[in-house]
Design a protein around this motif. Structure first.
Motif, mmCIF file in Angstrom:
data_model
loop_
_atom_site.group_PDB
_atom_site.id
_atom_site.type_symbol
_atom_site.label_atom_id
_atom_site.label_comp_id
_atom_site.label_asym_id
_atom_site.label_seq_id
_atom_site.Cartn_x
_atom_site.Cartn_y
_atom_site.Cartn_z
ATOM 1 N N TYR A 76 -6.424 -11.532 12.868
ATOM 2 C CA TYR A 76 -5.475 -10.415 12.855
ATOM 3 C C TYR A 76 -6.226 -9.091 13.057
ATOM 4 O O TYR A 76 -5.858 -8.281 13.904
ATOM 5 C CB TYR A 76 -4.663 -10.396 11.550
ATOM 6 N N ARG A 77 -7.286 -8.887 12.279
ATOM 7 C CA ARG A 77 -8.065 -7.643 12.364
ATOM 8 C C ARG A 77 -8.664 -7.457 13.758
ATOM 9 O O ARG A 77 -8.724 -6.328 14.251
ATOM 10 C CB ARG A 77 -9.167 -7.617 11.305
ATOM 11 N N ALA A 78 -9.099 -8.536 14.380
ATOM 12 C CA ALA A 78 -9.684 -8.434 15.717
ATOM 13 C C ALA A 78 -8.678 -7.908 16.735
ATOM 14 O O ALA A 78 -9.051 -7.211 17.679
ATOM 15 C CB ALA A 78 -10.219 -9.791 16.165
ATOM 16 N N HIS A 79 -7.415 -8.205 16.535
ATOM 17 C CA HIS A 79 -6.373 -7.748 17.461
ATOM 18 C C HIS A 79 -5.773 -6.399 17.075
ATOM 19 O O HIS A 79 -5.446 -5.592 17.949
ATOM 20 C CB HIS A 79 -5.253 -8.788 17.549
ATOM 21 N N PHE A 80 -5.602 -6.168 15.764
ATOM 22 C CA PHE A 80 -4.811 -5.006 15.335
ATOM 23 C C PHE A 80 -5.461 -4.138 14.263
ATOM 24 O O PHE A 80 -4.851 -3.181 13.805
ATOM 25 C CB PHE A 80 -3.440 -5.468 14.824
ATOM 26 N N GLY A 81 -6.653 -4.465 13.823
ATOM 27 C CA GLY A 81 -7.251 -3.706 12.737
ATOM 28 C C GLY A 81 -6.762 -4.224 11.393
ATOM 29 O O GLY A 81 -6.175 -5.298 11.314
ATOM 30 N N PRO A 82 -6.974 -3.453 10.336
ATOM 31 C CA PRO A 82 -6.577 -3.918 9.006
ATOM 32 C C PRO A 82 -5.066 -4.162 8.931
ATOM 33 O O PRO A 82 -4.287 -3.409 9.519
ATOM 34 C CB PRO A 82 -6.973 -2.768 8.077
ATOM 35 N N PRO A 83 -4.668 -5.221 8.208
ATOM 36 C CA PRO A 83 -3.229 -5.451 8.052
ATOM 37 C C PRO A 83 -2.549 -4.257 7.379
ATOM 38 O O PRO A 83 -3.111 -3.657 6.458
ATOM 39 C CB PRO A 83 -3.153 -6.692 7.157
ATOM 40 N N PRO A 84 -1.367 -3.906 7.851
ATOM 41 C CA PRO A 84 -0.648 -2.762 7.268
ATOM 42 C C PRO A 84 0.026 -3.145 5.952
ATOM 43 O O PRO A 84 0.103 -4.317 5.598
ATOM 44 C CB PRO A 84 0.406 -2.461 8.331
ATOM 45 N N ARG A 85 0.494 -2.152 5.288
ATOM 46 C CA ARG A 85 1.288 -2.379 4.071
ATOM 47 C C ARG A 85 2.762 -2.374 4.441
ATOM 48 O O ARG A 85 3.168 -1.730 5.402
ATOM 49 C CB ARG A 85 1.013 -1.297 3.044
ATOM 50 N N THR A 86 3.543 -3.065 3.655
ATOM 51 C CA THR A 86 4.978 -3.116 3.871
ATOM 52 C C THR A 86 5.610 -1.828 3.361
ATOM 53 O O THR A 86 5.293 -1.371 2.257
ATOM 54 C CB THR A 86 5.586 -4.326 3.136
ATOM 55 N N GLY A 87 6.491 -1.243 4.157
ATOM 56 C CA GLY A 87 7.185 -0.025 3.759
ATOM 57 C C GLY A 87 8.355 -0.312 2.831
ATOM 58 O O GLY A 87 8.688 -1.465 2.552
ATOM 59 N N THR A 88 8.985 0.726 2.363
ATOM 60 C CA THR A 88 10.112 0.572 1.448
ATOM 61 C C THR A 88 11.304 -0.121 2.104
ATOM 62 O O THR A 88 12.139 -0.694 1.415
ATOM 63 C CB THR A 88 10.567 1.939 0.900
ATOM 64 N N ASP A 89 11.357 -0.110 3.431
ATOM 65 C CA ASP A 89 12.441 -0.786 4.141
ATOM 66 C C ASP A 89 12.143 -2.259 4.404
ATOM 67 O O ASP A 89 12.919 -2.967 5.037
ATOM 68 C CB ASP A 89 12.746 -0.085 5.465
ATOM 69 N N GLY A 90 10.966 -2.749 3.926
ATOM 70 C CA GLY A 90 10.581 -4.139 4.127
ATOM 71 C C GLY A 90 9.836 -4.381 5.427
ATOM 72 O O GLY A 90 9.384 -5.488 5.692
ATOM 73 N N LEU A 91 9.707 -3.361 6.263
ATOM 74 C CA LEU A 91 9.005 -3.482 7.541
ATOM 75 C C LEU A 91 7.649 -2.800 7.455
ATOM 76 O O LEU A 91 7.409 -1.985 6.574
ATOM 77 C CB LEU A 91 9.833 -2.848 8.665
ATOM 78 N N VAL A 92 6.792 -3.141 8.401
ATOM 79 C CA VAL A 92 5.496 -2.474 8.469
ATOM 80 C C VAL A 92 5.583 -1.328 9.461
ATOM 81 O O VAL A 92 6.399 -1.335 10.373
ATOM 82 C CB VAL A 92 4.375 -3.457 8.876
ATOM 83 N N SER A 93 4.734 -0.347 9.256
ATOM 84 C CA SER A 93 4.671 0.781 10.174
ATOM 85 C C SER A 93 3.306 0.735 10.849
ATOM 86 O O SER A 93 2.289 1.095 10.257
ATOM 87 C CB SER A 93 4.846 2.094 9.406
ATOM 88 N N THR A 94 3.304 0.258 12.090
ATOM 89 C CA THR A 94 2.040 0.088 12.814
ATOM 90 C C THR A 94 1.984 0.947 14.066
ATOM 91 O O THR A 94 0.960 0.981 14.743
ATOM 92 C CB THR A 94 1.852 -1.378 13.242
ATOM 93 N N GLY A 95 3.100 1.585 14.415
ATOM 94 C CA GLY A 95 3.153 2.346 15.649
ATOM 95 C C GLY A 95 3.530 1.497 16.845
ATOM 96 O O GLY A 95 3.633 2.007 17.959
ATOM 97 N N HIS A 96 3.754 0.202 16.639
ATOM 98 C CA HIS A 96 4.155 -0.698 17.726
ATOM 99 C C HIS A 96 5.670 -0.688 17.894
ATOM 100 O O HIS A 96 6.416 -0.505 16.932
ATOM 101 C CB HIS A 96 3.695 -2.128 17.434
#
Length: 159
Positions: A76-96
């Motif tokens: 995962y890190r090799a493709h996207f960097g450190p795993p993101p944290r889950t936001g209050t809406d249950g989704l991640v904010s990665t800019g994708h």
């Protein structure tokens, strides 16, 4: 490649995997001897045809489905960097843009657990996904083997 063709492809790659369908979603599991308790069995790939689990990918579009693949944290890190944290809406904010077709993306919900996804991959993308699919399968095989081993001191696996 449509959803049915993709599942046929997976069945050819991993003939000892179990394909469980529930509510349209297909969970690809590894438990060839049926010895694991249901709560110990985890999918290594899922194929999701609709927005029943989340709406981030807009799977309500005609012909759109999402392939989810559980990879190692290192992959995962090799493709996207450190795993993101889950936001209050249950989704991640990665800019994708989680609605992009035929593009490897972090999973919009399960990226913190090192899951990646692709919406409606074409045949060339499916071929490019093979190392990730193989890794997920190998991890499932390893987890299955370890699930039946006795625990050593302090919960460690012996040898």
């Amino acid at each position: 490649m449509d959803h049915t063709e993709f599942l046929q492809h997976l069945r050819g790659l991993y003939p000892d995997a179990e394909f469980l369908e529930h509510g349209g979603t297909v969970f690809v599991m590894y438990d060839p001897d049926g010895r694991l308790l249901p709560e110990r069995t985890r999918p290594f790939v899922t194929v999701v045809p609709d927005d029943a689990h989340d709406t981030a990918s807009d799977l309500a579009r005609p012909g759109v489905y999402r392939v989810n693949i559980g990879v190692s944290p290192d992959t995962y890190r090799a493709h996207f960097g450190p795993p993101p944290r889950t936001g209050t809406d249950g989704l991640v904010s990665t800019g994708h843009d989680f609605t992009m077709l035929d593009t490897l993306l972090p999973h919009p919900v399960y990226a913190p657990m090192s899951w990646v996804c692709v919406l409606s991959p074409c045949a060339a993308t499916v071929a490019a996904l093979r190392p990730l699919l193989d890794e997920a399968y190998a991890r499932a095989v390893q987890n299955h083997a370890q699930a039946g081993r006795p625990r050593g001191p302090a919960g460690t696996l012996p040898g």
